[in-house]
Design a protein around this motif. Structure first.
Motif: not given
Ligand code: GDP
Ligand code: IMO
Ligand code: MG
Length: 422
Positions: A141-148
């Protein structure tokens, strides 16, 4: 074709895994829409018990497509362990398992952040499974994530390092000793990516739309339970995703127009792992007996589950929030030894009788019970509804009337076969 949704109506562990496995033969696609390795879904057939955490519970049906949706968070290490267990059983999950490119990755530091957060909360801790769930959804939600999908980008390692640097700043701020654990955890994590990379990464929203358009039947499998929902559970003693039916649409990318049956799973009593309000909790021998007879120990962490009587105030709330069209009642067989069985029909809060769930978690709730005669009969071998004891049928009828929803299936044991369809 519509998508049916199967989910838990209590605090998780209602028996979703078993019931998805029972239902799977009627569907072409089984899709998980939220949660991650905090889930532990048990299935039993041919005398063997299986526990799944990230992989949908339709995986044992080789001809069914299993999809891990965008709303799910994936720990590659736990994923690899699950895959290896399935391969040892002679299954080849690469043939029928697909993963959303938009699903987020749980990093080793997410797990450490979970531990640091619980440590900081002290006696206010949530009782998290410590699988990194809160921190990974926070980064999403903080728009920091790493996705597949990021796994296939050339700068993946660099972006990983940026994330970890941010997490390390938090550890240092709260003096959390991450250095003792992180190098080994990272080495194992990176190694496990090889397994993940063997699976098809898909834009699951497109694929699911195409499957529904081609008249394929889709079953969405929920994790956790309605009372652990981020918005509607007893916040902050909740998980970090939307566990309710609405979560299936955001977690898979399908429109609410696609909704078909909404199947709610309910245990004949209540259990809860971790902290937080539990109005009907039993602290006596009856609670012990439920735990012992129901084998109420967490499928993910092994922790003893807190046990108590069925709570209809909470159940009505769950039926309302989800728009449940039918209920599956599990584990009535566990209650076969009681003279009297109680059901909570209202709460007393500050001297007032209420039938609504309080929003605040610090209110003292006194449950008001209606008592029923127990069925005192082993029901594990019964396979027809007519064959169930009258006392149990009365119990079922009372629940149906109170929540205005039909109980369409009664589960009387952990095995696939121990299922009564009305
Ligand atoms: P889930 O997280 O909702 O899939 O549920 P869990 O697998 O964590 O916990 C449910 C437990 O109850 C598992 O050990 C199941 O094997 C078991 N179980 C499921 N249905 C029944 C039932 O009707 N009777 C009994 N005795 N056990 C059941
Ligand atoms: P399944 O899918 C029961 C509980 C944890 C804790 C709270 C937050 O098997 O029903 P988290 O790890 O998400 O930060 O923990 O939620 N919890 C569950 N309880 N069954 C589960 O999943 C759960 N997943 C999380 O015990 O209280
Ligand atoms: Mg479980």
């Amino acid at each position: 074709m519509k998508m049916d949704i199967l989910l838990g109506l209590q605090w998780g562990d209602e028996g979703k895994g078993k019931i998805v496995d029972v239902f799977a033969s009627d569907y072409e696609v089984i899709a998980r829409f939220q949660g991650g390795p905090n889930a532990g879904h048990s299935l039993e057939f041919n005398g063997i018990k299986h526990i799944l955490h990230i992989i949908p519970s339709g995986i044992f049906h080789r001809e069914k497509i299993n999809i891990i949706g965008n709303g799910v968070v994936i720990d590659p290490l736990i994923f690899q362990e699950e895959i290896e267990t399935l391969q040892k059983m002679g299954l080849n999950p690469a043939e029928n398992l697909r993963i959303s490119r938009k699903a987020h990755l749980i990093l080793p530091t997410h797990k450490l952040l979970d531990a640091a957060s619980e440590l900081q909360k002290g006696n206010k801790k949530i009782g998290s499974t410590l699988k990194g769930i809160g921190p990974v959804y926070t980064d999403k939600t903080a728009r920091n994530g790493l996705r597949i999908c990021d796994l296939q980008s050339s700068d993946f390692r660099e972006r990983y390092r940026e994330q970890v640097a941010r997490h390390i700043a938090v550890f240092e701020q709260c003096h959390f000793d991450y250095q003792a654990h992180l190098p080994a955890m990272e080495a194992a994590w990176f190694k496990s990516l090889d397994c993940l990379l063997q699976f098809p990464f898909i834009d699951s929203e497109y694929e699911l739309h195409d499957l529904l358009s081609a008249s394929k039947k889709v079953l969405a499998e929920g994790a956790q339970g309605t009372l652990l929902d981020l918005d509607f559970g007893a916040y902050p003693f909740v998980t970090s995703s939307n566990t309710i039916a609405a979560g299936a649409f955001t977690g898979l990318g399908l429109s609410p127009h696609c909704a078909g049956r909404i199947i709610g799973i309910v245990k004949a009593y209540c259990t809860r792992v971790g902290s937080g309000p539990f109005p009907t909790e039993l602290f006596d021998e009856i609670g012990e007996q439920l735990r012992r007879q129901g084998n109420e120990f967490g499928a993910t962490t092994g922790r003893p589950r807190r046990c108590g009587w069925l709570d209809l105030v909470a159940l009505k709330y769950a039926v309302m929030i989800n728009g449940v069209t039918e209920i599956v009642l599990t584990k009535a067989d566990v209650m076969s030894n009681f003279d009297t069985i109680n059901i909570c029909t209202a709460y007393k809060v500050n001297g007032k009788i209420v039938k609504r769930m309080p929003t605040e978690t610090d209110v003292k709730i006194e449950p008001i019970f209606t008592s029923f005669k127990g069925w005192k009969e082993d029901i594990c071998a019964i396979r027809r509804y007519d064959g169930l004891p009258e006392a149990l049928k009365n119990y079922i009828q009372f629940i149906e009337q109170e929540v205005s929803t039909k109980i369409s299936i009664v589960s009387v044991g952990p095995d696939r076969e121990a299922t009564i369809i009305r």
